[in-house]
Structures are given as structure tokens and as C-alpha cells.
Design a protein around this motif. Sequence first.
Motif, PDB file in Angstrom:
ATOM      1  N   LYS A 197       3.392 -14.572 -10.742  1.00  0.00           N
ATOM      2  CA  LYS A 197       2.245 -13.674 -10.842  1.00  0.00           C
ATOM      3  C   LYS A 197       2.229 -12.707  -9.660  1.00  0.00           C
ATOM      4  O   LYS A 197       1.968 -11.500  -9.830  1.00  0.00           O
ATOM      5  CB  LYS A 197       0.952 -14.486 -10.888  1.00  0.00           C
ATOM      6  CG  LYS A 197      -0.304 -13.624 -11.052  1.00  0.00           C
ATOM      7  CD  LYS A 197      -1.559 -14.466 -11.019  1.00  0.00           C
ATOM      8  CE  LYS A 197      -1.651 -15.357 -12.259  1.00  0.00           C
ATOM      9  NZ  LYS A 197      -2.976 -16.062 -12.304  1.00  0.00           N
ATOM     10  N   ASP A 249      -4.129 -11.480 -13.261  1.00  0.00           N
ATOM     11  CA  ASP A 249      -5.563 -11.638 -13.388  1.00  0.00           C
ATOM     12  C   ASP A 249      -6.154 -10.337 -13.939  1.00  0.00           C
ATOM     13  O   ASP A 249      -5.679  -9.235 -13.619  1.00  0.00           O
ATOM     14  CB  ASP A 249      -6.182 -11.948 -12.028  1.00  0.00           C
ATOM     15  CG  ASP A 249      -5.738 -13.316 -11.515  1.00  0.00           C
ATOM     16  OD1 ASP A 249      -5.351 -14.155 -12.354  1.00  0.00           O
ATOM     17  OD2 ASP A 249      -5.758 -13.528 -10.285  1.00  0.00           O
ATOM     18  N   LYS A 250      -7.178 -10.477 -14.756  1.00  0.00           N
ATOM     19  CA  LYS A 250      -7.725  -9.324 -15.462  1.00  0.00           C
ATOM     20  C   LYS A 250      -8.172  -8.224 -14.508  1.00  0.00           C
ATOM     21  O   LYS A 250      -7.902  -7.031 -14.740  1.00  0.00           O
ATOM     22  CB  LYS A 250      -8.897  -9.763 -16.344  1.00  0.00           C
ATOM     23  CG  LYS A 250      -9.413  -8.660 -17.241  1.00  0.00           C
ATOM     24  CD  LYS A 250     -10.484  -9.184 -18.191  1.00  0.00           C
ATOM     25  CE  LYS A 250     -10.985  -8.080 -19.113  1.00  0.00           C
ATOM     26  NZ  LYS A 250     -12.014  -8.566 -20.067  1.00  0.00           N
TER      27      LYS A 250
END
Length: 456
Positions: free
Chosen positions: A153, A205-206
Motif C-alpha cells: 500500500k 485508503d479512500k
Amino acid sequence: MSPDVPKPTPPAARPSPANLAPVAAAVPTVTAAPASDAASFGRVTDEGVVMVRTPDGEREVGTYPDATPDEAIAFFARKYDELAGSARLLLQRVTQTDLSTASGQQQLAALRTQVADAHVVGDLAALDGMVEQIATALAVKGQVEGEARAAAKAQAAEDREKLVVEAEALANTAPERMQWKSATSRMRELLDEWKTAQRSGARLDKDVESALWTRFSHARNGFDKTRRNFFAKLDQEHGTAKAAKTKLVAEAQQLSTSTDWNATAGAFKRLMGEWKKAGRASRSEDDALWAQFKAAQDAFFNAKDAVVAAENEEFEANLKVKEDLLAKAQKIVPADGKVKDVDAAKAALRPIQDAWDAAGKVPRKDMDRIERGMRRIEQAVRDAEQSKWKRTDPEITARARSMVEQLEKGLADVQKQLDKAVAAGNDKKVKELQDALEARSAWLEQVRASAGDLDS
């Protein structure tokens, strides 16, 4: 037989027990493990009940009707070996393959259920220990996978950030320094790379993805707006340049037939300077206008070159005359460069100089060579004359001044002739007299220097 203990199937037609079905479905069957000592953990009571020894004492396993005690124990020992084999296989898959933690946890849950309900003979403590090993390995694997996901990520966020930064750099590049074709292509590639990362890369992450996309979209929109404005302005500049160059082409075409060579050559030089300052029209229009301008320019200079070529034929004849004169002049000065009879040398050189001046111009490529040759002869005679003055006449200054006056008078006569030639517009005569004036002026300065009276 006790009612809570399942009745075993005879060995000849024995399927897997019902309580082993979940593991059989979740864990692939492996080859039978080597013969174990599982049977050593069991015994058969006088009533025919099979018992297994555990760290907490014995417990009842079940019965095997119509079989000897050894056969009954062997049957339940085989069931233990099968269950232990399933546990070993799962441990191997967890520790040595890319089995996901989620899948491993599902299989471990099924295995725990089987172990808890197992009616087998064997080392149940060892089996429990193996189950805990699997649980520990899965915990470690889960931690590693979590760290890998976090790293992926973070890397995905870094990669997206690079796309955004590059897009912003393109958007912030000054329009006049932008390579628009390659920059536009690269901006499209950046969008494709973003979509690919969003589709197949690690999920961000949004809020992070939203912030990056806002920057990326703003950069793309800014780039597109700047590109539209740039090309709108460029079209306007192209129109202005086209009008200016069209006018220059018309003027060049009018000059193309002129025979006023010097003035027209200067005019074309001016037009070329204005052409460079006019900027560029669109490529096709600019190329077409340049072709017309160059055609007019070439027409003039080709005609001029033809005239020059004809003059060069005349100059070649002049060159032959001057080469002959130079050969005669070289005989006046001995090989060692020391002139002994100055008066005789001057008398011999004077008619050669007059004929030299009358011979006219020579081709440009030979001018320096031929003129330097004559200058060397003249300098040798002047050096000899100066040396003689120093040896024979104590009144060098007075005599030199007289010579200066004579040369000045001669220069004045040449200047008068030059003025007349200029007034008459005789360019050829003007050039010849200018050359003569320069040569005699140089001689005058040397005489003045020898007399020590440079201001005379």
C-alpha cells in the motif's frame, strides 16, 4: 459396545469416518506416512473396548467387533496416522507455500474440530502440539502478510504520488519550453498508468486516493487549458508572420531582376534579417513562402555570379600580367635580400610599379599572394634606401621631409583622381585608385617614420 462410540467399519470396506469429512475436503490427501508407533498408545480391555493413553489418563476410543485386539488397535492407529498426516500436510503448506492466511485459518479450524472429535489411537499430545505449531505459523504468516500489504500500500501510494508529481511538472512547464507532442502523449500515458494501478495494484485508503486523484485531475485540466491557450496564441502569431513574410516575398521578387549588384545584395541582406525577425507561420505555409523568397534571392545572386564569373576571366588576364611583373621585380632584389645599388633598383622598380597599378584587379583567391610578393620587393628596396641614407647623408631628416612632401603631393594627385572617379560613378576605377592610395599612404608613413617626423 458403548452407545456414544461410533461403530467402526470392517477393514475390507472401510470409508473415511464421517467426522474426518471436513478435513478430507479442505486438505489434499497425502501418501501414507511411514509406520508410526501410534499403536503403542492403545490397548483393548477384556470387554473388547479400545482405549488410548493421554497425558490426562486413558480414554475410551471405541470397539472393533469380530476382530482381534491387535486388529482393533491397528484400525484406530491408522485413523490417527491419517489425521496426523493431514496435520503435517497443512503445516507444510502454511510454512512452505503461498497458501493465504485466510485459507489456512479455515483449514486449521476444520482440523481442530477433527482432532477434538477424533476416535483414534496415537500420540494425541503430539497431534495437539502439531495443531498449535500450525496456529503459530499462521499467526506469523498473517503478520508477514499484513506487513507485506502495508508495504504494498505504501509503495502504491508512492507510485501514485510519482504519477501526480510528473503530471504537475508537465502542467507547470512554461508553454514556450514545452514539447507539446511528447508532453501530450506522456499525459495520456500517465492517465493509463493511473487506471492500471487503480485496477490491479494495491488498494489505497479512500482519503489518500481521493486526495491524489484531485491533484492529478487538476494537473491534467491545467495542462489541457494551457495547451488550448498556447495553440490559439500560436495560430495568431502564425497569421502575423504569414502576412509579414508575404510582403517580404513580394519585395524580394521585385529585386530579383535588379542589376545594381552591390545595392541589391545589401537589400537582400536586409530582407533576410527581417525574415528571421518575422517569426514562423504554420509549417506548410512557412515552407511555401520560403521557397518563393529563396527562388527570388537565387535568381538575383545567380545573375550576379554570372557577371562576377565574366569579370574573373578578365581578372585572370590581369593576374598573368602581374605575375610577369612580379617575376621581373624579383630579379631586382638579390637572393640574400640585400640591394646594393639602390638607385638602379628604384629606377628598375618604378616602371614595374606603374605597370602594376595599371594592370588592374586579380581574382580574389590570388590577391593576397600576388600583392604580398610585390610588397616584399618594394620593402627590400625601401630598406636599402634607408640604409643608404643613414650611411651617406647627414641631413637624413631634411631629405626625408622632402620625400614626404613629394609623396604627399603624389597622394593628393591620386586623391583628386579618386574624387573624380567617385563623381563619375566609375566603380572599377575607384577600386584601383583606392588600392593605389592605400599603398602609397603606407609608403609615406614609413618615410615619415624614418625621418623621425611622423606629424609632417
